[in-house]
Design a protein around this motif. Structure first.
Motif, PDB file in Angstrom:
ATOM      1  N   ALA A 219      40.334  41.634  51.247  1.00  0.00           N
ATOM      2  CA  ALA A 219      40.789  43.146  51.164  1.00  0.00           C
ATOM      3  C   ALA A 219      40.113  44.154  51.154  1.00  0.00           C
ATOM      4  O   ALA A 219      39.817  45.409  51.592  1.00  0.00           O
ATOM      5  CB  ALA A 219      42.357  43.481  51.077  1.00  0.00           C
TER       6      ALA A 219
ATOM      7  N   CYS B 239      36.621  44.189  50.346  1.00  0.00           N
ATOM      8  CA  CYS B 239      35.019  44.269  51.436  1.00  0.00           C
ATOM      9  C   CYS B 239      35.248  45.676  52.281  1.00  0.00           C
ATOM     10  O   CYS B 239      34.947  45.355  52.902  1.00  0.00           O
ATOM     11  CB  CYS B 239      35.101  42.717  51.627  1.00  0.00           C
ATOM     12  SG  CYS B 239      34.724  41.886  49.990  1.00  0.00           S
ATOM     13  N   HIS B 240      36.681  44.967  53.056  1.00  0.00           N
ATOM     14  CA  HIS B 240      37.440  46.308  54.149  1.00  0.00           C
ATOM     15  C   HIS B 240      37.809  47.922  53.375  1.00  0.00           C
ATOM     16  O   HIS B 240      38.349  48.018  54.464  1.00  0.00           O
ATOM     17  CB  HIS B 240      37.638  45.582  55.010  1.00  0.00           C
ATOM     18  CG  HIS B 240      37.650  43.734  55.321  1.00  0.00           C
ATOM     19  ND1 HIS B 240      36.859  44.002  56.944  1.00  0.00           N
ATOM     20  CD2 HIS B 240      38.199  43.394  55.464  1.00  0.00           C
ATOM     21  CE1 HIS B 240      36.226  43.074  57.369  1.00  0.00           C
ATOM     22  NE2 HIS B 240      36.416  42.173  56.155  1.00  0.00           N
TER      23      HIS B 240
ATOM     24  N   SER C  76      42.595  44.282  61.167  1.00  0.00           N
ATOM     25  CA  SER C  76      42.076  43.205  60.733  1.00  0.00           C
ATOM     26  C   SER C  76      41.840  43.931  59.184  1.00  0.00           C
ATOM     27  O   SER C  76      42.158  43.141  58.056  1.00  0.00           O
ATOM     28  CB  SER C  76      40.349  42.486  61.309  1.00  0.00           C
ATOM     29  OG  SER C  76      39.925  43.552  60.657  1.00  0.00           O
ATOM     30  N   ASP C  77      41.594  45.213  59.046  1.00  0.00           N
ATOM     31  CA  ASP C  77      41.450  45.413  57.726  1.00  0.00           C
ATOM     32  C   ASP C  77      42.238  45.716  56.695  1.00  0.00           C
ATOM     33  O   ASP C  77      43.315  45.208  55.136  1.00  0.00           O
ATOM     34  CB  ASP C  77      40.865  46.594  56.966  1.00  0.00           C
ATOM     35  CG  ASP C  77      41.537  48.108  58.063  1.00  0.00           C
ATOM     36  OD1 ASP C  77      41.510  47.539  59.156  1.00  0.00           O
ATOM     37  OD2 ASP C  77      40.971  49.233  57.820  1.00  0.00           O
TER      38      ASP C  77
ATOM     39  N   LEU D 173      44.777  42.645  56.311  1.00  0.00           N
ATOM     40  CA  LEU D 173      44.256  41.531  54.697  1.00  0.00           C
ATOM     41  C   LEU D 173      44.938  42.241  53.998  1.00  0.00           C
ATOM     42  O   LEU D 173      45.269  41.668  52.864  1.00  0.00           O
ATOM     43  CB  LEU D 173      42.852  41.858  55.136  1.00  0.00           C
ATOM     44  CG  LEU D 173      41.735  41.289  56.058  1.00  0.00           C
ATOM     45  CD1 LEU D 173      40.127  41.046  55.656  1.00  0.00           C
ATOM     46  CD2 LEU D 173      42.274  39.528  54.824  1.00  0.00           C
ATOM     47  N   ARG D 174      45.008  43.646  54.241  1.00  0.00           N
ATOM     48  CA  ARG D 174      45.643  44.206  52.878  1.00  0.00           C
ATOM     49  C   ARG D 174      46.942  43.720  52.797  1.00  0.00           C
ATOM     50  O   ARG D 174      47.786  44.027  51.407  1.00  0.00           O
ATOM     51  CB  ARG D 174      45.193  46.618  53.011  1.00  0.00           C
ATOM     52  CG  ARG D 174      43.742  46.354  52.412  1.00  0.00           C
ATOM     53  CD  ARG D 174      44.105  47.851  52.441  1.00  0.00           C
ATOM     54  NE  ARG D 174      44.263  48.372  53.923  1.00  0.00           N
ATOM     55  CZ  ARG D 174      43.235  49.200  54.341  1.00  0.00           C
ATOM     56  NH1 ARG D 174      41.846  48.111  54.256  1.00  0.00           N
ATOM     57  NH2 ARG D 174      43.113  48.984  55.685  1.00  0.00           N
TER      58      ARG D 174
END
Length: 131
Positions: free
Chosen positions: A59, A61-62, A81-82, A85-86
């Motif tokens: 997460a 990384c995004h 997707s970010d 992920l978070r």
């Protein structure tokens, strides 16, 4: 090939742990039961911690941003997707916080509240920071 051999070995070890726990319970060995349950609680904590850390690293990384609402309702439009992920990182970290509160397995002693429906982004940030 090695993963194919590792999975059955791990499953076998879990089955044997549970059989040992059941045998100790049936024999009335509460001291053994307590020790094994404490050991299983720590193993579960480590599993949650590993998953939380990996998801959080992905997460991060995004970048930083928002989360999906809790509870999340699937729609025909997929979530970015970010954001997903978070959200996943905070959900697993929230389960870690819940586990630590329930079993007293925290190594820092400063456990945030577990996530609840309608929680704020700051609550999600707090459990991720905790993990």
């Amino acid at each position: 090939m090695r993963i194919g051999q590792l999975i059955p070995a791990v499953l076998y070890a879990h089955v044997m742990d549970r059989q040992g726990l059941a045998a100790a319970h049936n024999a009335g060995r509460q001291d053994v039961v307590d020790a094994q349950v404490a050991s299983l609680a720590i193993e579960c904590r480590y599993d949650l911690l590993e998953v939380a850390v990996v998801l959080d690293a992905l997460a991060l990384c995004h970048g930083h941003g928002s989360y999906l609402p809790r509870p999340y309702q699937e729609t025909s439009i997929p979530a970015p997707s970010d954001v997903e992920l978070r959200t996943d990182a905070s959900d697993v970290a929230g389960e870690l916080a819940r586990h630590d509160r329930q079993y007293g397995t925290s190594t820092t002693g400063d456990v945030p509240a577990a996530l609840e429906d309608g929680c704020a982004d700051s609550d999600r940030d707090a459990v991720r920071a905790y993990a």
